[in-house]
Design an enzyme around this catalytic site. Structure first.
Site, PDB file in Angstrom:
ATOM      1  N   LEU A  22       3.393  -4.952   6.644  1.00  0.00           N
ATOM      2  CA  LEU A  22       4.238  -4.108   5.785  1.00  0.00           C
ATOM      3  C   LEU A  22       5.493  -3.678   6.525  1.00  0.00           C
ATOM      4  CD1 LEU A  22       1.454  -1.749   4.354  1.00  0.00           C
ATOM      5  CD2 LEU A  22       2.669  -3.585   3.124  1.00  0.00           C
ATOM      6  N   ASP A  64      -1.846  -6.054   8.877  1.00  0.00           N
ATOM      7  CA  ASP A  64      -1.533  -4.881   9.700  1.00  0.00           C
ATOM      8  C   ASP A  64      -2.723  -4.385  10.527  1.00  0.00           C
ATOM      9  OD1 ASP A  64       1.295  -4.098   9.105  1.00  0.00           O
ATOM     10  OD2 ASP A  64       0.551  -4.146   7.052  1.00  0.00           O
ATOM     11  N   ASP A  70      -4.471   3.448  12.588  1.00  0.00           N
ATOM     12  CA  ASP A  70      -4.390   4.012  11.238  1.00  0.00           C
ATOM     13  C   ASP A  70      -5.717   4.154  10.502  1.00  0.00           C
ATOM     14  OD1 ASP A  70      -1.655   4.574  11.327  1.00  0.00           O
ATOM     15  OD2 ASP A  70      -1.214   2.446  11.075  1.00  0.00           O
ATOM     16  N   ARG A 134       1.730   8.068   3.251  1.00  0.00           N
ATOM     17  CA  ARG A 134       0.410   7.469   3.491  1.00  0.00           C
ATOM     18  C   ARG A 134      -0.733   8.489   3.506  1.00  0.00           C
ATOM     19  NH1 ARG A 134       1.096   2.383   6.040  1.00  0.00           N
ATOM     20  NH2 ARG A 134       2.999   1.503   5.132  1.00  0.00           N
ATOM     21  N   HIS A 165       5.247   7.787   9.495  1.00  0.00           N
ATOM     22  CA  HIS A 165       4.112   8.603   9.950  1.00  0.00           C
ATOM     23  C   HIS A 165       4.609   9.766  10.800  1.00  0.00           C
ATOM     24  CE1 HIS A 165       1.473   4.789   9.664  1.00  0.00           C
ATOM     25  NE2 HIS A 165       0.955   5.654   8.813  1.00  0.00           N
ATOM     26  N   ILE A 246       7.994  -4.451  11.899  1.00  0.00           N
ATOM     27  CA  ILE A 246       7.047  -4.097  10.825  1.00  0.00           C
ATOM     28  C   ILE A 246       6.644  -2.620  10.993  1.00  0.00           C
ATOM     29  CG2 ILE A 246       6.204  -6.317  10.036  1.00  0.00           C
ATOM     30  CD1 ILE A 246       3.962  -6.145  12.106  1.00  0.00           C
ATOM     31  N   CYS A 252       0.305   3.046  17.702  1.00  0.00           N
ATOM     32  CA  CYS A 252      -0.545   2.492  16.650  1.00  0.00           C
ATOM     33  C   CYS A 252      -1.413   1.316  17.090  1.00  0.00           C
ATOM     34  CB  CYS A 252       0.314   2.099  15.452  1.00  0.00           C
ATOM     35  SG  CYS A 252       1.676   1.067  15.869  1.00  0.00           S
TER      36      CYS A 252
END
Ligand code: CIR
Length: 264
Positions: A22, A64, A70, A134, A165, A246, A252
């Site tokens: 994404l 992802d 996440d 999100r 985020h 991305i 992450c």
């Protein structure tokens, strides 16, 4: 034990599908080879900081899924399975669950709403949960209950509009200091912390990770590195230009925690 004292981490290798991850921008897709190289350097850096790294295999159906931060949160006492806000990422949780069940003394799970680990900043006094595109209010409230069940205080805060985020824009440098964008530093969310604010053209430096005595940060941020050096912090630069295509940063790509009974 400091909140950034870690001796263990879980990562997932990128699949070839990562090039379809994404992205909010319409720029060129990343190169698989370059992402794999960035991931390799990242894992080597965690290992050289003394962490035992569990490397999970790629998950091609989930572009992802390399961003393991996440779908879950991890603490020494328990892991929490989240509910990622992006529909294409929801089933990453099921893929991670067996590893977490085999690794942590307890595994709790979010049952309502949505929350991404990228919106969760663990600080010494409390866990900040950012409301974003999100993470919604229901997910945040549900997460607060789960955190309370494992003895963690938390607070729900608003992520500035346009930021993916909470941790895209801030990270912990030490127990009293954060690296934060100007917008976040002025928002009041981080009141009580000293804020180091990178120059605007290095705002992507704000997604860094403190691992034991070192702050891992992106390579292309020399002035931020200087600010951190002036603050007396040891830094290590890692390439992240390709994953940035991305919308990702350094935090992450791993779940990090201190596993009791291990020495490092
Ligand atoms: C996404 O949009 O979900 C991924 N392309 C990037 C996720 C980055 N995650 C993070 O910073 N915690």
């Amino acid at each position: 034990m400091r909140v950034f004292d870690f001796n263990a981490a879980i990562v997932r290798r990128p699949g070839f599908s990562v090039v379809c991850g994404l992205s909010a921008s319409a720029g060129p897709p990343p190169s698989f080879d370059l992402i794999a190289a960035e991931h390799g350097a990242y894992v080597a850096a965690l290992e050289s900081a003394g962490l035992v790294v569990t490397v999970l295999p790629p998950l091609e159906p989930f572009p992802d899924s390399v961003f393991v931060e996440d779908p879950a949160l991890v603490f020494a006492e328990a892991a929490i399975l989240l509910r990622p806000g992006a529909p294409t990422r929801r089933d990453e949780v099921d893929a991670l669950k067996p590893t977490l069940e085999a690794t942590f003394p307890a595994v709790l799970a979010l049952t309502d709403g949505f929350a991404d680990g990228g919106d969760v900043l663990v600080t010494p006094g409390r866990v900040l949960i950012g409301l974003s595109s999100r993470t919604d209010a229901v997910g945040a409230a549900n997460l607060q209950r789960l955190l309370a069940a494992i003895g963690r205080r938390s607070e729900v805060v608003a992520v500035p509009h346009g930021t993916l985020h909470l941790k895209s824009d801030c990270s912990l440098v030490d127990e009293e200091t954060v690296l934060a964008t100007d917008t976040l530093a002025r928002s009041g969310i981080l009141d009580g912390f000293r804020a180091i604010v990178p120059p605007d053209d290095e705002r992507h430096a704000c997604n860094a990770i403190r691992v034991n005595d070192t702050v891992f940060m992106r390579t292309e941020c020399p002035r931020t590195r200087e600010l951190l050096a002036r603050h007396g912090v040891d830094t290590r630069c890692l390439p992240a230009r390709e994953i940035a295509k991305i919308d990702a940063g350094l935090s992450c790509m791993s779940l990090r925690w201190h596993r009791p009974g291990k020495t490092t």
